[in-house]
Design an enzyme around this catalytic site. Structure first.
Site, PDB file in Angstrom:
ATOM      1  CG  ASN A   8      -1.789   1.203   1.327  1.00 44.32           C
ATOM      2  OD1 ASN A   8      -1.377   2.310   0.977  1.00 44.32           O
ATOM      3  ND2 ASN A   8      -3.003   1.027   1.782  1.00 44.32           N
ATOM      4  CD  GLU A  36      -4.916   4.193   1.174  1.00 44.05           C
ATOM      5  OE1 GLU A  36      -5.333   5.365   1.137  1.00 44.05           O
ATOM      6  OE2 GLU A  36      -4.486   3.656   2.196  1.00 44.05           O
ATOM      7  CE1 TYR A 110      -6.775   0.533   1.546  1.00 45.48           C
ATOM      8  CE2 TYR A 110      -8.096   1.902   0.114  1.00 45.48           C
ATOM      9  CZ  TYR A 110      -7.473   1.698   1.317  1.00 45.48           C
ATOM     10  OH  TYR A 110      -7.552   2.646   2.310  1.00 45.48           O
ATOM     11  CG  ASP A 154      -4.414  -2.262   3.357  1.00 45.59           C
ATOM     12  OD1 ASP A 154      -4.770  -3.011   4.295  1.00 45.59           O
ATOM     13  OD2 ASP A 154      -4.319  -1.027   3.471  1.00 45.59           O
ATOM     14  CG  ASN A 156      -7.534  -1.718   6.004  1.00 42.90           C
ATOM     15  OD1 ASN A 156      -6.660  -1.301   6.771  1.00 42.90           O
ATOM     16  ND2 ASN A 156      -7.897  -1.066   4.918  1.00 42.90           N
ATOM     17  CG  ASP A 255       0.562   4.508   6.323  1.00 44.47           C
ATOM     18  OD1 ASP A 255       0.583   4.167   5.118  1.00 44.47           O
ATOM     19  OD2 ASP A 255      -0.473   4.911   6.890  1.00 44.47           O
ATOM     20  CG  HIS A 256       0.454  -0.069   4.418  1.00 46.84           C
ATOM     21  ND1 HIS A 256      -0.396  -1.092   4.799  1.00 46.84           N
ATOM     22  CD2 HIS A 256      -0.286   1.065   4.504  1.00 46.84           C
ATOM     23  CE1 HIS A 256      -1.583  -0.595   5.095  1.00 46.84           C
ATOM     24  NE2 HIS A 256      -1.547   0.712   4.929  1.00 46.84           N
TER      25      HIS A 256
END
Lengths: 266, 255
Positions: A8, A36, A110, A154, A156, A255-256
């Site tokens: 991501n 993303e 995603y 991702d 989540n 941040d990933h």
């Protein structure tokens, strides 16, 4: 072969100004799934276009500008490209694209980030239901055609306690809700393998996401929410699985971190 | 380069909402701090509200022009990420300072308390709430200045769905009414200040009494910044401390 990587990028334009393009130049991956991307083809920066000149880019942006977006970069040209998960509600949401490569179907996913007790969670739950049905169908189709399949992205969702540093503090939070863990467990009991966990059983992590905020990264207080799921035949060939964590907070370009799996020959 | 104007020089660490970079303003040559603001999953309407709220807070900070608040220079979007550009405070965060050098000496803690209280008083009088007062938000400038960072970020972030109270760390800085889900208020700032002073080592009078008073559970009974300053003596100017400056202390701690 092949090596599949997933990350991501938290906005492909921003990542391209940091270290993403250097990472891409150095990766041995044959296929890179991006999430993303948050960019229309026309928004892709020149640096990104130059760096991906040797790749085939399949981009599925969201209809809503600047949101979501998934992509697949492949060294070989795809034979076919499909988007969406067969649910009208999520058409144009830029959350799923799959490409057929020789002998292998690769999907970049995603999954929505929910928020417990809000309409966002209800949306995530509807996506989960539609995705489970879609993946079952795609897996069956791939196997019937003599192909293996990978779904990388991702999700989540942290599947278990070992996948989130502070699991006790997140029992009521989206991404670690009981029914979400149950969903991914059911998926993995139905012919999909969580490759990183299969290669690294019985350890905490490796985490793939750390909040940009506070000291989460420095303290390795992360979540393992980016996964590479593979059909059983392919998963059994996984030789190497790694999370490419940045060496320091300020060398991160998302941040990933990328999750990379190398599969051996059949 | 961010926003076609700010040349990133190096990383300053994690801010309240994302990485902070030291950058040079290509227009003026000034060194500034550029913070990325990561608020996930906003709809376009939520994003517009967030931006508007940020700008409103930035203008309030600008109108205050208090030396205890880092001036906001710019609010911009680049590559789809929001950024806030603030004055660069050269110094050390109280959190790092105590972690490496131990608690502050009593007079230094008292100086710091007065500085922070004067700033909070000015801000609260203008209905500007910090929302994240903690040891990591206090900058002890190398030049002796004491300033609060991250002003104007907490409220817009919370409105956009980022639970700031979860980001504040382990120092007990989250007021009980905030922990229960209540909004950021001036009284909650005062609770955060009490915890920050306790963290800094406020064990002597009059600070110890102030810390105890700031730990009042009921926000309505907690001292305001005005009342707290009164507890420490008139307007914070006490003979014997005026010549002290932070850089001297900082010099002593340097390797």
């Amino acid at each position: 072969m092949p090596t599949v990587s997933s990350v991501n990028v938290n906005g492909v334009r921003a990542a391209s100004t940091k270290g993403f393009l250097d990472w891409l130049a150095g990766t041995e991956a044959d296929v890179v799934c991006l999430q993303e991307t948050r960019a229309l083809p026309v928004d892709l920066p020149a640096g990104f276009l130059a760096a991906t000149a040797g790749w085939h880019l399949t981009l599925e942006p969201a209809a809503a500008k600047g949101r979501n977006g998934v992509a697949v970069l492949s060294r070989e040209a795809p034979d076919a490209v499909r988007t969406g998960i067969g649910a009208a509600e999520f058409a144009g949401s830029g959350r799923y694209v799959e490409v057929d490569l020789p002998g292998l179907t690769v999907a970049s996913l995603y999954l929505p980030k929910g928020s417990a007790g809000t309409p966002k969670q209800e949306e995530k739950d509807r996506f989960l239901a539609a995705l489970a049905a879609h993946l079952a169908e795609r897996r069956e189709k791939a196997l019937a055609d003599g192909r293996e399949m990978v779904v990388a992205g991702d999700f989540n969702i942290a599947p278990a306690e070992a996948d989130i540093r502070n699991w006790k503090g997140n029992l009521a939070h989206s991404g670690f809700l009981p029914h979400e863990r149950e969903w991914i467990a059911t998926l993995c009991a139905s012919g999909w393998t969580d490759v990183v966990r299969a290669v690294h059983p019985g350890v905490d992590g490796p985490y793939t996401w750390w909040s940009y905020r506070g000291r989460a990264f420095d303290n390795d207080a992360g979540w393992r929410i980016d996964h590479v799921l593979a059909t059983a035949g392919l998963a059994g060939r996984a030789e190497h699985a790694v999370v490419e964590r940045a060496p320091s907070y300020d060398t991160r370009w998302s941040d990933h971190a990328p999750v990379t799996v190398r599969f051996g020959p059949p | 380069m961010i926003g076609g104007r700010y040349v990133v020089l190096d990383g300053l660490g994690a801010g309240l909402l994302g990485p902070v970079w030291r950058a040079e303003d290509r227009l003026t040559g000034r060194y500034l701090a550029v913070q990325e603001l990561h608020v996930p999953d906003m709809t376009p309407a939520e994003h517009a509200r967030f931006r508007e709220h940020l700008l409103r807070e930035a203008r309030r900070i600008g109108a205050l022009a208090d030396p205890g608040l880092l001036a906001v220079h710019d609010v911009l979007s680049d590559c789809g990420i929001d950024h806030v550009v603030t004055e660069l405070a050269v110094g050390t965060r109280l959190s790092d300072h105590v972690a490496s050098g131990g608690p502050l000496a009593a007079h230094d803690a008292l100086d710091m308390a007065r500085g922070l209280l004067r700033t909070l008083r000015a801000a609260h009088h203008r209905q500007l709430v910090h929302g994240a007062v903690r040891p990591g938000a206090v900058v002890l400038g190398d030049d002796g200045r004491i300033a609060l960072a991250d002003v104007g970020l907490a409220l817009p972030a919370e409105e956009a769905g980022v639970p700031i109270r979860d980001q504040l760390g382990p120092h007990g800085v989250v007021a009980p009414e905030r922990a229960a889900g209540g909004p950021a208020t001036a009284a909650a700032d005062m609770w955060g200040l009490g915890a920050t002073l306790a963290f800094a080592g406020a064990t002597e009078e009059p600070l110890s009494s102030l810390v105890a008073a700031l730990r009042t559970e009921d926000p309505a009974s907690r001292p305001t910044a005005d009342e707290a300053l009164a507890m420490l003596g008139r307007n914070g100017s006490t003979p014997g401390t005026s010549g002290r400056s932070w850089w001297k202390i900082w010099e002593r701690l340097r390797p």
